[in-house]
Design an enzyme around this catalytic site. Structure first.
Site, PDB file in Angstrom:
ATOM      1  CG  HIS A 138      13.918  19.404  14.255  1.00 40.97           C
ATOM      2  ND1 HIS A 138      13.284  18.314  13.833  1.00 40.97           N
ATOM      3  CD2 HIS A 138      13.388  19.971  15.251  1.00 40.97           C
ATOM      4  CE1 HIS A 138      12.381  18.068  14.554  1.00 40.97           C
ATOM      5  NE2 HIS A 138      12.411  19.184  15.660  1.00 40.97           N
ATOM      6  CG  ASP A 168      14.317  16.006  11.322  1.00 40.18           C
ATOM      7  OD1 ASP A 168      15.349  17.020  11.824  1.00 40.18           O
ATOM      8  OD2 ASP A 168      13.257  16.341  12.073  1.00 40.18           O
ATOM      9  CB  SER A 242      11.587  16.627  17.924  1.00 39.25           C
ATOM     10  OG  SER A 242      10.266  17.315  17.350  1.00 39.25           O
TER      11      SER A 242
END
Length: 290
Positions: A138, A168, A242
């Site tokens: 993402h 992910d 992230s």
């Protein structure tokens, strides 16, 4: 408290102090086991708690700096330029509203207009010789340009090798660099209460380290439940973290930070990581399909 119990506690405390002092008397920055260990493999699984001591002799004190020093050069900041298509507002599908705009000579927004945005994330070098960098899928979604910045501030334009949205996970490629080789740990061995460290680039301010414990394992219902089975931790994870690693106190990557829950978009002690075992499987598929 009875005198015998008080004396017993005093003796235990004295013994612990002696043990700590003897551990500091040797080489500086040496890891010292303070947990009970049934075999040498338990430390590799994160079962025993190693204490890292900084300093020499009686002036030594606990610190995670010796653990982190050989790890942080492999963690990178990722800057992403992306382009997304703006959705048409429902009002623009109303003929009366469109006539109103035309009557007052107001411009009509173009259907499918595209918007350029910039965002920041994190990653970890998994193969320095080949220039492979691991991050979240993402983080680089809709990217038109990806820049990877090392801890020493060198920056490289990155290309996307491939991604796996179900884990992910994405793999990028930059020119070969010198960086430490990090080890992956067995995420299936994680237990609630294990100490962990999160490393990343929160809010794009630069490399930052936070610490906490594993709050839960196998956590579902996060990110629309598309991932499932995540590691929950109270190590501070914020936007920009992230793609950065979650590391245990054996210095192993046990997860890749991916999401958080916070009413204002910031950390309230509820962050999530994709388990390292799942990340490794996705990573191998991506590289093998290259």
């Amino acid at each position: 408290m009875p005198m015998t119990a008080r004396c017993a506690r005093a003796l235990i405390a004295f013994a612990l102090i002696l043990g700590l002092a003897s551990g500091c008397a040797g080489t500086a920055l040496a890891p010292l086991d303070t947990g009970t260990r049934s075999d040498s493999a338990s430390a590799d699984r994160g079962g025993a708690l190693p204490a890292y001591l900084k300093g020499i002799g009686s002036k030594g004190y606990p610190s995670l700096a010796p653990l982190l020093r050989p790890i942080t050069p492999a963690v990178v900041n990722i800057s992403v330029d992306s382009e997304t298509r703006l959705e048409e507002h429902p009002f623009l599908r109303d003929p009366a509203f469109r006539r109103f705009l035309e009557r007052f000579d107001l411009p009509l927004p173009e259907s499918g207009q595209r918007q350029r945005t910039q965002s920041a994330g994190s990653g970890v070098i998994i193969d320095a010789k080949r220039g492979y960098v691991l991050t979240n899928a993402h983080v680089i979604r809709d990217a038109t340009e990806i820049t990877v910045t090392l801890k020493d501030r060198r920056s490289f334009r990155a290309t996307l090798i491939g991604s796996d949205a179900s884990a992910d996970t994405a793999v990028l490629k930059i020119p070969p660099v010198r960086a430490p080789a990090l080890r992956f740990g067995d995420s299936s061995a994680l237990e609630v209460g294990d100490f962990v460290v999160a490393i990343g680039n929160p809010f794009g301010i630069g490399q930052t380290v936070t610490s906490g414990i594993v709050s839960a394992v196998g956590r579902g219902g996060i990110a629309g439940d598309t991932l499932g089975g995540l590691i929950q931790t109270d190590a501070s994870i914020n936007p920009g973290n992230s793609g950065g690693p979650l590391v245990n106190l054996a210095g192993e990557v046990v997860g890749i930070n991916t999401a958080l829950i916070g009413p204002s978009g910031g950390n309230v002690g509820i962050g999530f990581s994709v388990p390292s075992n799942r990340v490794q499987r996705a990573m191998r598929r991506i590289i093998d399909q290259r």
